[in-house]
Design a protein around this motif. Structure first.
Motif, PDB file in Angstrom:
ATOM      1  N   GLU A  99       0.837  -1.202   0.000  1.00 15.80           N
ATOM      2  CA  GLU A  99       0.000   0.000   0.000  1.00 15.80           C
ATOM      3  C   GLU A  99       0.866   1.244   0.000  1.00 15.80           C
ATOM      4  N   ASP A 100       0.216   2.397  -0.079  1.00 20.15           N
ATOM      5  CA  ASP A 100       0.928   3.662   0.035  1.00 20.15           C
ATOM      6  C   ASP A 100       1.483   3.829   1.450  1.00 20.15           C
ATOM      7  N   CYS A 101       2.493   4.642   1.549  1.00 24.97           N
ATOM      8  CA  CYS A 101       3.202   4.814   2.833  1.00 24.97           C
ATOM      9  C   CYS A 101       2.704   6.065   3.548  1.00 24.97           C
ATOM     10  N   ASN A 102       1.396   6.120   3.769  1.00 21.96           N
ATOM     11  CA  ASN A 102       0.777   7.344   4.269  1.00 21.96           C
ATOM     12  C   ASN A 102       0.605   7.374   5.785  1.00 21.96           C
ATOM     13  N   LEU A 103       1.626   6.931   6.493  1.00 23.49           N
ATOM     14  CA  LEU A 103       1.597   7.085   7.937  1.00 23.49           C
ATOM     15  C   LEU A 103       3.011   7.325   8.439  1.00 23.49           C
ATOM     16  N   ALA A 104       3.092   7.893   9.620  1.00 26.04           N
ATOM     17  CA  ALA A 104       4.382   8.174  10.240  1.00 26.04           C
ATOM     18  C   ALA A 104       4.191   8.226  11.745  1.00 26.04           C
ATOM     19  N   LEU A 105       5.261   7.969  12.471  1.00 29.17           N
ATOM     20  CA  LEU A 105       5.263   8.144  13.914  1.00 29.17           C
ATOM     21  C   LEU A 105       5.816   9.529  14.221  1.00 29.17           C
ATOM     22  N   ALA A 106       5.177  10.211  15.156  1.00 26.28           N
ATOM     23  CA  ALA A 106       5.525  11.602  15.455  1.00 26.28           C
ATOM     24  C   ALA A 106       5.897  11.732  16.934  1.00 26.28           C
ATOM     25  N   PRO A 107       7.190  11.639  17.250  1.00 22.68           N
ATOM     26  CA  PRO A 107       7.626  11.747  18.647  1.00 22.68           C
ATOM     27  C   PRO A 107       7.092  13.009  19.331  1.00 22.68           C
TER      28      PRO A 107
END
Length: 444
Positions: free
Chosen positions: A224-232
């Motif tokens: 899938e698309d890489c449309n997430l991230a972790l945000a410290p």
């Protein structure tokens, strides 16, 4: 006032059950790490332990109003597809020749493994300050022992089973493409499950193409698309149904660098005072979604409704004593399934029943014909032609009320519940109250 008081007491009870008070000694190192990447903490955010929700964020000195930026985080602070693509050591443990179209994983699962990989590096990980800020456990039903899962409703079990399927499949597929002989020993499945919920509960949405390099090492391995991230640090904000926030990944007009910006769109009283907890919105989510994905729920959640499956309807028809002897033709159930009328069947305590639930009850209780052409006219005809089904709805609600009383009683019979079990039990009580409220106020 009575409902507000009950909601407050219930939130306090939930916080106690979840043991949400956290050790904040990680904060100085996390501040230092983020500041090294260009973060300026312009809104003077700090973490505190709040009596109802546990650990959360507030501003030490600023009053925030509608339109205020809550946080502006440099994109380099995000753990995203860019992070993974730029980590050569991480890519080296993969055998790209083994990437196979039949054994792909989601980007969420790849991020899951990255968290586990970084955690195994211990002090050698440059994300150590962030890793120390992560919860040590989660209270989603997924982590209930089998004895507790057997006491939960089918809609929760279905979601838990699906989560387990995705986790085990991703774990197996990773094992196939990694150059690690002792994979299961080095990265145990139990730890992978924990990391999966780190990503599941703490990710933010980003437009992956803004961060993804033109040539991707992992492009043939993810589905899938890489449309997430972790945000410290940003992930310490708690969710509320009473606020609206806007998240954007955009370039700073001065530095031209990408930044993840969170803006307050709406809130109660139109402002948030210093030292008052700042909530954000994860979206217009029901309590069932919040429970299964995040491990909590909101008492009196304004976005909540009670959903029914066709299996619920069939159990109701089969077990409701007042309906004994009535025959419901199988053609009707076939028609309902083929036309997806069993989707979006729910009751809302102030708005009443959904259109599909109304149609299904109309077809089952009010329409004598079982021929498809007649059923089609009823289902897709004028709404004004639908009969009143209030009595049938009340019977259905009372049936589900009794069912939830049985679930609660079953959990009560377990001597010591897990933290997940305690939260699930509180959720069932919330559902019970919701159903009771619908029955008592039904003027649909």
């Amino acid at each position: 006032m009575g409902r507000t008081y009950r909601s407050r007491k219930q939130r306090q009870k939930l916080a106690k059950e979840q043991n949400q008070v956290k050790d904040d000694r990680f904060l100085p190192d996390l501040y230092k790490y983020l500041c090294s990447l260009g973060w300026r903490n312009e809104t003077q955010l700090t973490a505190r332990n709040f009596p109802i929700s546990g650990r959360g964020l507030c501003s030490k000195s600023q009053t925030l109003e509608i339109g205020s930026e809550l946080i502006r985080l440099p994109s380099d602070a995000l753990l995203s597809i860019k992070t993974l693509e730029n980590d050569d050591n991480f890519k080296e443990i993969f055998d790209e020749t083994k990437f196979d179209k039949d054994h792909k994983i989601s980007f969420q699962s790849l991020m899951t493994f990255y968290i586990l990989y970084q955690k195994d590096l211990e002090e050698n990980s440059k994300y150590q300050a962030y890793l120390k800020s992560l919860p040590t456990y989660f209270t989603t039903p997924y982590f209930c022992p089998i004895s507790e899962l057997q006491c939960l409703p089918e809609n929760i079990l279905e979601r838990t089973v699906e989560q387990n399927r995705l986790i085990k499949m991703a774990y197996s597929n990773l094992k196939l493409v990694l150059n690690i002989q002792n994979f299961e020993e080095k990265y145990p499945l139990q730890q992978f499950r924990w990391a999966y919920f780190v990503v599941n509960t703490r990710s933010v949405y980003v437009f992956g193409k803004q961060l993804k390099p033109e040539k991707s090492f992992f492009q043939n391995f993810i589905t899938e698309d890489c449309n997430l991230a972790l945000a410290p640090f940003l992930d310490l904000f708690n969710h509320s149904d009473k606020v609206q926030t806007q998240a954007d990944l955009m370039r700073n007009s001065k530095t031209k660098e990408l930044e993840f910006i969170l803006t307050l769109d709406d809130c109660e009283n139109s402002k948030i005072l210093p030292l008052q907890q700042i909530f954000i919105s994860y979206g217009a989510l029901t309590n069932l979604k919040l429970l299964c994905e995040y491990g909590f729920f909101l008492p009196s959640n304004r976005h909540d409704y009670f959903e029914f499956s066709l299996n619920d309807i069939e159990n109701f028809l089969h077990n409701e004593k007042s309906l004994k002897g009535r025959i419901f033709h199988k053609n009707k159930f076939k028609f309902i399934r083929e036309h997806n009328l069993c989707d979006q069947m729910f009751v809302h305590r102030s708005e009443g029943i959904s259109h599909n639930l109304h149609v299904v009850l109309q077809l089952l209780f009010k329409e004598e014909s079982h021929f498809p052409n007649i059923l089609n006219q009823v289902a897709f005809g004028s709404v004004d032609n639908l009969d009143n089904v209030n009595e049938e709805v009340k019977l259905l609600l009372k049936f589900k009320l009794q069912e939830y009383e049985m679930f609660i009683k079953s959990l009560d019979s377990i001597q010591k519940l897990s933290k997940s079990g305690l939260v699930a039990k509180s959720y069932l009580h919330e559902c019970h109250e919701y159903l009771l409220n619908c029955i008592n106020t039904m003027e649909f």
